[in-house]
Design an enzyme around this catalytic site. Structure first.
Site, PDB file in Angstrom:
ATOM      1  N   ARG A   1       0.853  -1.183   0.000  1.00  0.00           N
ATOM      2  CA  ARG A   1       0.000   0.000   0.000  1.00  0.00           C
ATOM      3  C   ARG A   1       0.897   1.244   0.000  1.00  0.00           C
ATOM      4  O   ARG A   1       1.707   1.429   0.912  1.00  0.00           O
ATOM      5  CB  ARG A   1      -0.922   0.004   1.218  1.00  0.00           C
ATOM      6  CG  ARG A   1      -1.770   1.266   1.335  1.00  0.00           C
ATOM      7  CD  ARG A   1      -2.719   1.188   2.526  1.00  0.00           C
ATOM      8  NE  ARG A   1      -3.402   2.461   2.724  1.00  0.00           N
ATOM      9  CZ  ARG A   1      -3.140   3.316   3.707  1.00  0.00           C
ATOM     10  NH1 ARG A   1      -2.195   3.033   4.596  1.00  0.00           N
ATOM     11  NH2 ARG A   1      -3.820   4.445   3.805  1.00  0.00           N
TER      12      ARG A   1
ATOM     13  N   HIS B   1      -2.706  11.292   0.616  1.00  0.00           N
ATOM     14  CA  HIS B   1      -2.160  11.021   1.945  1.00  0.00           C
ATOM     15  C   HIS B   1      -1.564  12.320   2.493  1.00  0.00           C
ATOM     16  O   HIS B   1      -0.368  12.427   2.739  1.00  0.00           O
ATOM     17  CB  HIS B   1      -1.107   9.905   1.879  1.00  0.00           C
ATOM     18  CG  HIS B   1      -0.812   9.272   3.206  1.00  0.00           C
ATOM     19  ND1 HIS B   1      -1.036   7.943   3.470  1.00  0.00           N
ATOM     20  CD2 HIS B   1      -0.308   9.797   4.351  1.00  0.00           C
ATOM     21  CE1 HIS B   1      -0.670   7.667   4.711  1.00  0.00           C
ATOM     22  NE2 HIS B   1      -0.224   8.790   5.271  1.00  0.00           N
TER      23      HIS B   1
ATOM     24  N   GLU C   1      -7.018   8.581   6.270  1.00  0.00           N
ATOM     25  CA  GLU C   1      -7.312   9.176   7.579  1.00  0.00           C
ATOM     26  C   GLU C   1      -7.919  10.573   7.450  1.00  0.00           C
ATOM     27  O   GLU C   1      -7.415  11.550   8.014  1.00  0.00           O
ATOM     28  CB  GLU C   1      -6.056   9.221   8.443  1.00  0.00           C
ATOM     29  CG  GLU C   1      -5.586   7.855   8.891  1.00  0.00           C
ATOM     30  CD  GLU C   1      -4.404   7.906   9.852  1.00  0.00           C
ATOM     31  OE1 GLU C   1      -3.962   9.025  10.210  1.00  0.00           O
ATOM     32  OE2 GLU C   1      -3.921   6.837  10.243  1.00  0.00           O
TER      33      GLU C   1
ATOM     34  N   ASN D   1      -7.171   2.277   9.978  1.00  0.00           N
ATOM     35  CA  ASN D   1      -5.862   2.299  10.609  1.00  0.00           C
ATOM     36  C   ASN D   1      -6.087   2.220  12.113  1.00  0.00           C
ATOM     37  O   ASN D   1      -6.908   2.972  12.652  1.00  0.00           O
ATOM     38  CB  ASN D   1      -5.109   3.585  10.262  1.00  0.00           C
ATOM     39  CG  ASN D   1      -4.860   3.726   8.767  1.00  0.00           C
ATOM     40  OD1 ASN D   1      -5.085   2.795   8.001  1.00  0.00           O
ATOM     41  ND2 ASN D   1      -4.389   4.891   8.349  1.00  0.00           N
TER      42      ASN D   1
ATOM     43  N   TYR E   1      -4.154   1.708  16.023  1.00  0.00           N
ATOM     44  CA  TYR E   1      -2.939   1.616  16.826  1.00  0.00           C
ATOM     45  C   TYR E   1      -3.243   1.458  18.318  1.00  0.00           C
ATOM     46  O   TYR E   1      -2.602   0.687  19.004  1.00  0.00           O
ATOM     47  CB  TYR E   1      -2.073   2.856  16.614  1.00  0.00           C
ATOM     48  CG  TYR E   1      -1.521   2.969  15.214  1.00  0.00           C
ATOM     49  CD1 TYR E   1      -0.354   2.297  14.850  1.00  0.00           C
ATOM     50  CD2 TYR E   1      -2.174   3.723  14.255  1.00  0.00           C
ATOM     51  CE1 TYR E   1       0.149   2.386  13.565  1.00  0.00           C
ATOM     52  CE2 TYR E   1      -1.683   3.815  12.956  1.00  0.00           C
ATOM     53  CZ  TYR E   1      -0.524   3.145  12.618  1.00  0.00           C
ATOM     54  OH  TYR E   1      -0.038   3.228  11.336  1.00  0.00           O
TER      55      TYR E   1
ATOM     56  N   GLU F   1      -3.432  -0.024   8.261  1.00  0.00           N
ATOM     57  CA  GLU F   1      -2.254   0.268   9.081  1.00  0.00           C
ATOM     58  C   GLU F   1      -2.451  -0.329  10.457  1.00  0.00           C
ATOM     59  O   GLU F   1      -3.522  -0.204  11.059  1.00  0.00           O
ATOM     60  CB  GLU F   1      -2.030   1.775   9.227  1.00  0.00           C
ATOM     61  CG  GLU F   1      -1.653   2.503   7.956  1.00  0.00           C
ATOM     62  CD  GLU F   1      -1.385   3.983   8.185  1.00  0.00           C
ATOM     63  OE1 GLU F   1      -1.120   4.373   9.354  1.00  0.00           O
ATOM     64  OE2 GLU F   1      -1.461   4.757   7.218  1.00  0.00           O
TER      65      GLU F   1
END
Length: 523
Positions: free
Chosen positions: A102, A146, A192, A333, A335, A402
């Site tokens: 990606r 991005h 995002e 994404n 985390y 991600e």
């Protein structure tokens, strides 16, 4: 929580040292055949060659050269130099066993002024990269935006705060679909979007650094009360416009998919009171429903309409119809997670911003063994989030675009905690698949150490270490890259199966650190 173990052996042979890593329990062939495993990067963070071959500055260039909001030093002028080293990188990806890579296209490399003539050198670069990937059996998954808007468009009409961006983004997408769509089947319009709107136009710690005064980030312009909502509105319309273009002009021949990407979190009520439980749902509506409600239902969440009022833009009936069904998949994404506490007092603030409109207090979710700079390993919060999205919005394809753990640049190449983090989250994906979720792929952030937006070159997420002191920017495999490769190549059936590291390659960034060793007990 899904658990498995892994074992490491170190063998000392006559005349040389050879290290091995083996994994027990987690098997690639337990996942569906169509499921893809990959790794991610983005253009500004890896390409370098910032002023070569016709590329012009983006808002990220301007942000970095203005000092990264005084958070850290550095810029992406050289970055990892993937612009010149893409063949070497693709070879590493192939040896690792990646199904997909990606990456994003630099709008200002392909169309330097944001609109108008195509830069042929930029076009050639992306054709070369895509062809190189395909020649090695690696799927290109491409993000169109991005966070690196051509600076020309920012200067001309304010970029994403102006609805003119919808026309220019659609024209840019048209070029990409036309030139690369015969080989690219997975397109993400925006990465995002929620964080770009918050960080770039409310708080001011992301490009283009807009925020209201006073602010610790000393923004020179912006309106935190209105701009995040304008930017989101225009990103949604730009996505829907590009998706309609693709469906009408390209999809019958190219058979691809158009998605949108959001940074997601697990939202955990701080207490079991009804106030905090409702606040956790409100936080999810503001962070995720802000985008998903329009993309699925055609309008913003009711709580946002109530709290934001007239500052929240409205969709026409035709715009609402254009948005509904425009998302072929959701890229998430993930985390870490937050504790959420109800905080209605912020609704009394004059000139409220996006965060005040949410009326919550957010605290990072931690565990007893979470170090200061590390993310806690809590895959159950990801599972809970995916369950919640399905319950609210129905079943739709998801790619985990991600997922990864940060460490400090001077850490050891023996990134055991990253191995453990990836092992747990990849295992949790298998649980989610078995529970009926339509998850199509998983990508590690990041393939190699990149220029990180929140830490420059000081923090790293990479499977490969980039030696910034080496003029060749040598790529060195970390333990996590060996673990991931072992998993991807199905070398997990027998705990004695092993893969050999590069002979005599240094295991440590700091070879004087006697506490770092591959010879450890099984976890």
């Amino acid at each position: 929580m899904w658990k498995t173990s892994f074992v490491v052996l170190q063998l000392l042979l006559l005349g040389s040292s050879v290290s091995f890593i083996v994994v027990d329990g987690l098997r690639r062939d337990e996942y569906p055949p169509h499921f893809v495993f990959g790794a991610s990067t983005s253009a500004y963070q890896v390409e370098g060659a910032a002023d070569e071959d016709g590329r012009k500055p983006s808002i990220w260039d301007s942000f970095a050269h203005a000092g990264n909001a005084n958070m850290y030093e550095g810029n992406g002028d050289i970055a990892c130099d993937q612009y010149h080293k893409y063949k070497e990188d693709v070879e590493l990806m192939a040896k690792m066993g990646l199904d997909a890579y990606r990456f994003s296209i630099s709008w200002s490399r392909l169309i330097p002024d944001g609109k108008g003539p195509i830069n042929q050198k930029g076009l050639q670069y992306y054709n070369n990269l895509i062809n190189e990937l395909i020649s090695h059996g690696i799927q290109p998954h491409v993000t169109l935006y991005h966070w690196d808007l051509p600076q020309t468009l920012e200067d001309e009409y304010g970029g994403w705060i102006n609805q003119k961006i919808v026309r220019d983004f659609t024209a840019y997408a048209d070029v990409c679909f036309r030139e690369f769509g015969d080989r690219v089947k997975h397109w993400t319009t925006v990465n995002e979007g929620n964080v770009f709107a918050q960080g770039g136009y409310d708080i001011g710690f992301l490009p283009p650094q807009h925020c209201s005064s006073p602010s610790i980030f000393n923004c020179s312009k912006g309106n935190s009360s209105t701009e995040p909502y304008l930017v989101t509105h225009n990103m949604l319309l730009a996505h829907a416009s590009a998706a309609r273009l693709y469906r009408n002009k390209y999809q019958d021949k190219q058979h691809g998919f158009i998605g949108f990407n959001l940074l997601t979190y697990g939202f955990v009520p701080l207490t079991n009171t009804s106030e905090d439980i409702i606040a956790a749902q409100r936080a999810q509506d503001f962070f995720l429903g802000w985008y998903l409600n329009p993309l699925i239902f055609g309008d913003y969440p009711e709580i946002m309409k109530k709290n934001v009022g007239s500052r929240l833009p409205t969709f026409t009936k035709s715009e609402s119809n254009l948005l509904k069904g425009s998302m072929g998949f959701l890229g998430i994404n993930f985390y870490f997670s937050f504790y959420v506490k109800d905080n209605p007092k912020t609704l009394n603030i004059k000139d409220r911003d996006y965060l005040a409109d949410m009326a919550v207090e957010l605290t990072a979710y931690t565990t007893n063994d979470t170090a200061t700079e590390e993310f806690p390993i809590v895959p159950w919060t990801l599972q809970g989030l995916v369950d919640s999205l399905k319950n609210i919005y129905g079943d739709f394809p998801i790619y985990i675009h991600e997922n990864g753990m940060q460490t400090h640049r001077n850490s050891s190449l023996e990134d055991w905690k990253r191995v453990n983090y990836l092992n747990e989250y990849i295992g949790s994906v298998l649980d989610m698949l078995r529970n009926g979720h339509d998850i199509r792929g998983y990508f590690v952030w990041s393939f190699m150490d990149v220029f990180e937006l929140l830490g420059g070159f000081e923090t790293t997420y990479g499977l490969y270490y980039i030696d910034l002191k080496d003029p060749t920017l040598r790529r060195q495999p970390k333990l996590s890259s060996l673990w991931y490769s072992n998993f991807l190549n199905n070398r997990t059936m027998d705990p004695m199966v092993a893969i050999q590291m590069e002979k005599n390659s240094p295991l440590l960034i700091n070879n004087n650190n006697k506490n770092n060793s591959l010879l450890r007990n099984a976890i």
